[in-house]
Design an enzyme around this catalytic site. Sequence first.
Site, PDB file in Angstrom:
ATOM      1  N   SER A 240       0.839  -1.190   0.000  1.00 23.78           N
ATOM      2  CA  SER A 240       0.000   0.000   0.000  1.00 23.78           C
ATOM      3  C   SER A 240       0.873   1.239   0.000  1.00 23.78           C
ATOM      4  O   SER A 240       2.098   1.165   0.122  1.00 23.78           O
ATOM      5  CB  SER A 240      -0.899   0.013   1.244  1.00 23.78           C
ATOM      6  OG  SER A 240      -0.111   0.252   2.406  1.00 23.78           O
ATOM      7  N   LYS A 241       0.244   2.396  -0.119  1.00 21.36           N
ATOM      8  CA  LYS A 241       0.996   3.649  -0.147  1.00 21.36           C
ATOM      9  C   LYS A 241       1.636   3.958   1.193  1.00 21.36           C
ATOM     10  O   LYS A 241       2.503   4.817   1.290  1.00 21.36           O
ATOM     11  CB  LYS A 241       0.092   4.799  -0.585  1.00 21.36           C
ATOM     12  CG  LYS A 241      -0.230   4.742  -2.071  1.00 21.36           C
ATOM     13  CD  LYS A 241      -0.836   6.022  -2.570  1.00 21.36           C
ATOM     14  CE  LYS A 241      -1.032   5.975  -4.073  1.00 21.36           C
ATOM     15  NZ  LYS A 241      -1.576   7.215  -4.616  1.00 21.36           N
ATOM     16  N   ARG A 242       1.234   3.257   2.242  1.00 23.73           N
ATOM     17  CA  ARG A 242       1.929   3.437   3.508  1.00 23.73           C
ATOM     18  C   ARG A 242       3.327   2.842   3.440  1.00 23.73           C
ATOM     19  O   ARG A 242       4.234   3.267   4.132  1.00 23.73           O
ATOM     20  CB  ARG A 242       1.145   2.780   4.646  1.00 23.73           C
ATOM     21  CG  ARG A 242      -0.126   3.522   5.029  1.00 23.73           C
ATOM     22  CD  ARG A 242      -0.776   2.875   6.220  1.00 23.73           C
ATOM     23  NE  ARG A 242      -1.072   1.461   5.969  1.00 23.73           N
ATOM     24  CZ  ARG A 242      -1.514   0.617   6.896  1.00 23.73           C
ATOM     25  NH1 ARG A 242      -1.695   1.035   8.123  1.00 23.73           N
ATOM     26  NH2 ARG A 242      -1.780  -0.642   6.589  1.00 23.73           N
ATOM     27  N   ASP A 243       3.478   1.818   2.604  1.00 27.14           N
ATOM     28  CA  ASP A 243       4.790   1.189   2.439  1.00 27.14           C
ATOM     29  C   ASP A 243       5.656   1.988   1.476  1.00 27.14           C
ATOM     30  O   ASP A 243       6.844   2.188   1.704  1.00 27.14           O
ATOM     31  CB  ASP A 243       4.628  -0.243   1.901  1.00 27.14           C
ATOM     32  CG  ASP A 243       3.773  -1.097   2.815  1.00 27.14           C
ATOM     33  OD1 ASP A 243       4.189  -1.314   3.953  1.00 27.14           O
ATOM     34  OD2 ASP A 243       2.697  -1.531   2.375  1.00 27.14           O
TER      35      ASP A 243
END
Length: 466
Positions: A240-243
């Site tokens: 995800s964009k958190r990663d």
Amino acid sequence: MPPVATRFAPSPTGELHIGGARTALFNWLYARRLGGKFILRIEDTDRERSTREFVQAILDSMSWLGLSWDEGPYYQTERMDLYRREAERLLARGKAYRCICTPEELDRRREEMKARKEKPRYDGRCRNLPPEAAEGKPYVVRFKTPAEGQTVVRDLLRGDVTFENGELDDLVLLRSEGTPTYNFVVVVDDAAMGITHVLRGDDHLNNTPKQLLIYEALGYPPPRFGHFPLIHGMEGGKMSKRDAETSVMKYRDMGYLPEAVVNYLARLGWGHGDQEIFSLEDLQGLFSLEHVNLSPSRFDINKLLHLNAHYMKEADPERLALLLIPYLKPHGIEASPSPRLVRIVQTLQERARTLVEMADAAVYYFREKETDPKAAAKFLTPEIAPVLEEIADAFSALPEFSSAATEAALSEVVARRGGTLKIHQPIRVALTGGTASPGLYDVMEILGREEVVRRISSAAKRIRRG
């Protein structure tokens, strides 16, 4: 056996995902290693979400990564007549049927199945309807999935994976408005394009038995299938964009080099001994499915950054200078290719991990930067102002402005003032606005006599003004 043919078939409902880029890379490498061809197909049948902008973003991403295609891009929206002909052929063979059940009826039956704790699926009630029963009514074309037996997927990575036909649904081939569905069009296209190997993520594994049955019904030899694990984030699960950013072009925008991204993607799920650094040429000669891992890989942005730093150091300075130009524009700097720009790049290559970092660090070469307050308080003190003025005068009087000449001039100033004066950091702060920079004499040589004298004199005046 026919020559190897692989394909990458993205849907243009968004930019190219980093996981899709790895799929494209593995297919490209497999074809190149075996002397085959790599085909690009755009699966744009989702007309509501597919856009020309996303198509272009996919093409740009592939080109940026260096993944050239041998055929295509083919567009599914331009092949609708082929899909309808093949659907008619299945109807004529009794391998498909027209289903007149309304969406409301299907929803009601699914809810009833759920209430009975059954797996929701189509109950097949239209399987034996005569063709005339659908006349004048909206219908979909469904595939007549065998009710008994098994379908075995002979996976190149996982070995045999067995599916019970009774668990598979009578999937829709053509919707009521005539548009085809995914599992149908990929079979028709792969057969028509002579695809010999379908290599993709394991999220498609459950689609494969359905596709094998359609191949059989159409009378086409199936390709060989291989399903590799998806890329996970650092905490596990879907990336995800958190990663990290999930779009390939975001990495270009963040100043990564394509060779670093390709190298990193290749190492996400594949390896060759302890080797970590691979050029695209290296990968073409080494890639094999036997060394693809069967466990998910974790995307670590810090590892990619470290790898990019390696490629930044190793890159040709003239190439980096050209690449750097657009990253200077957000700073209001309109640069052009020149020996001076190449020299600037050479002073920054060891430190900058990305082109964005290099552009940030290069600003003081083009204009005077605001001085860091902490650096000014520590190094631009009242006691140093007359020394800076003396240095500016010494530099102005030099017959030539070179690294050797400026170093000698500074040594003379320090000697006249007792030989213990620490002058390099005050000069660095005066010239660059901070305490970190490449070698001071390199910086001065690139800035030139006029600019160096101006900045040092300006710093002395600011100190005297308080």
